[in-house]
Design a protein around this motif. Sequence first.
Motif, PDB file in Angstrom:
ATOM      1  N   ILE A   1     -58.007  25.930  32.011  1.00  0.00           N
ATOM      2  CA  ILE A   1     -56.813  26.539  31.409  1.00  0.00           C
ATOM      3  C   ILE A   1     -55.812  25.461  31.023  1.00  0.00           C
ATOM      4  CG2 ILE A   1     -54.790  27.977  31.897  1.00  0.00           C
ATOM      5  CD1 ILE A   1     -56.706  29.721  33.634  1.00  0.00           C
ATOM      6  N   GLU A   2     -55.551  24.548  31.931  1.00  0.00           N
ATOM      7  CA  GLU A   2     -54.601  23.469  31.652  1.00  0.00           C
ATOM      8  C   GLU A   2     -55.087  22.598  30.492  1.00  0.00           C
ATOM      9  OE1 GLU A   2     -51.481  22.914  32.700  1.00  0.00           O
ATOM     10  OE2 GLU A   2     -51.726  24.854  33.676  1.00  0.00           O
ATOM     11  N   ALA A   3     -56.372  22.313  30.435  1.00  0.00           N
ATOM     12  CA  ALA A   3     -56.921  21.503  29.344  1.00  0.00           C
ATOM     13  C   ALA A   3     -56.743  22.221  28.013  1.00  0.00           C
ATOM     14  CB  ALA A   3     -58.401  21.203  29.598  1.00  0.00           C
ATOM     15  N   GLY A   4     -56.918  23.517  28.016  1.00  0.00           N
ATOM     16  CA  GLY A   4     -56.747  24.303  26.797  1.00  0.00           C
ATOM     17  C   GLY A   4     -55.305  24.321  26.315  1.00  0.00           C
ATOM     18  N   ARG A   5     -54.355  24.235  27.216  1.00  0.00           N
ATOM     19  CA  ARG A   5     -52.943  24.239  26.826  1.00  0.00           C
ATOM     20  C   ARG A   5     -52.560  22.996  26.052  1.00  0.00           C
ATOM     21  NH1 ARG A   5     -50.369  26.637  32.378  1.00  0.00           N
ATOM     22  NH2 ARG A   5     -50.973  28.785  31.961  1.00  0.00           N
ATOM     23  N   SER A   6     -53.264  21.915  26.246  1.00  0.00           N
ATOM     24  CA  SER A   6     -52.913  20.674  25.554  1.00  0.00           C
ATOM     25  C   SER A   6     -53.535  20.586  24.169  1.00  0.00           C
ATOM     26  CB  SER A   6     -53.346  19.467  26.401  1.00  0.00           C
ATOM     27  OG  SER A   6     -54.754  19.457  26.531  1.00  0.00           O
ATOM     28  N   LEU A   7     -54.400  21.531  23.810  1.00  0.00           N
ATOM     29  CA  LEU A   7     -55.013  21.512  22.481  1.00  0.00           C
ATOM     30  C   LEU A   7     -54.000  21.982  21.446  1.00  0.00           C
ATOM     31  CD1 LEU A   7     -58.486  23.119  23.306  1.00  0.00           C
ATOM     32  CD2 LEU A   7     -57.972  20.701  22.946  1.00  0.00           C
ATOM     33  N   PRO A   8     -54.071  21.445  20.223  1.00  0.00           N
ATOM     34  CA  PRO A   8     -53.142  21.896  19.196  1.00  0.00           C
ATOM     35  C   PRO A   8     -53.424  23.354  18.830  1.00  0.00           C
ATOM     36  CG  PRO A   8     -54.781  20.421  18.260  1.00  0.00           C
ATOM     37  CD  PRO A   8     -54.996  20.436  19.746  1.00  0.00           C
ATOM     38  N   TRP A   9     -52.359  24.091  18.552  1.00  0.00           N
ATOM     39  CA  TRP A   9     -52.498  25.506  18.223  1.00  0.00           C
ATOM     40  C   TRP A   9     -52.787  25.663  16.746  1.00  0.00           C
ATOM     41  CZ3 TRP A   9     -49.815  28.924  15.024  1.00  0.00           C
ATOM     42  CH2 TRP A   9     -50.148  30.263  15.175  1.00  0.00           C
ATOM     43  N   THR A  10     -53.755  26.494  16.436  1.00  0.00           N
ATOM     44  CA  THR A  10     -54.020  26.821  15.031  1.00  0.00           C
ATOM     45  C   THR A  10     -54.167  28.325  14.932  1.00  0.00           C
ATOM     46  OG1 THR A  10     -56.393  26.521  15.375  1.00  0.00           O
ATOM     47  CG2 THR A  10     -55.189  24.640  14.473  1.00  0.00           C
TER      48      THR A  10
END
Length: 87
Positions: A74-83
């Motif tokens: 979950i934390e790793a996914g939060r750092s991905l850019p939002w598209t």
Amino acid sequence: MSKRVQVTLDEEDYRLLQRFACGQGTTVAGWARQAIHDALETKSKTVEAKLQAIAEASRHQHPTADIEVLLAEIEAGRSLPWTPDPP
């Protein structure tokens, strides 16, 4: 076998209880017995509903992992850019 239960109430609470009992056409003791019975029945249904929900959920084969792994993902996914999703 019946058991006796004694409850101490302050004057205001007792008067309120008398009013409720009288409004239902019963005694203070009768009102208290019914209230206890209703509360126990509600609690029992709540426990049964929770156990049934757990039993139903356990029949499914949802993916799962160790909680620490899930939280890290979950934390790793939060750092991905939002598209935004494509239309």
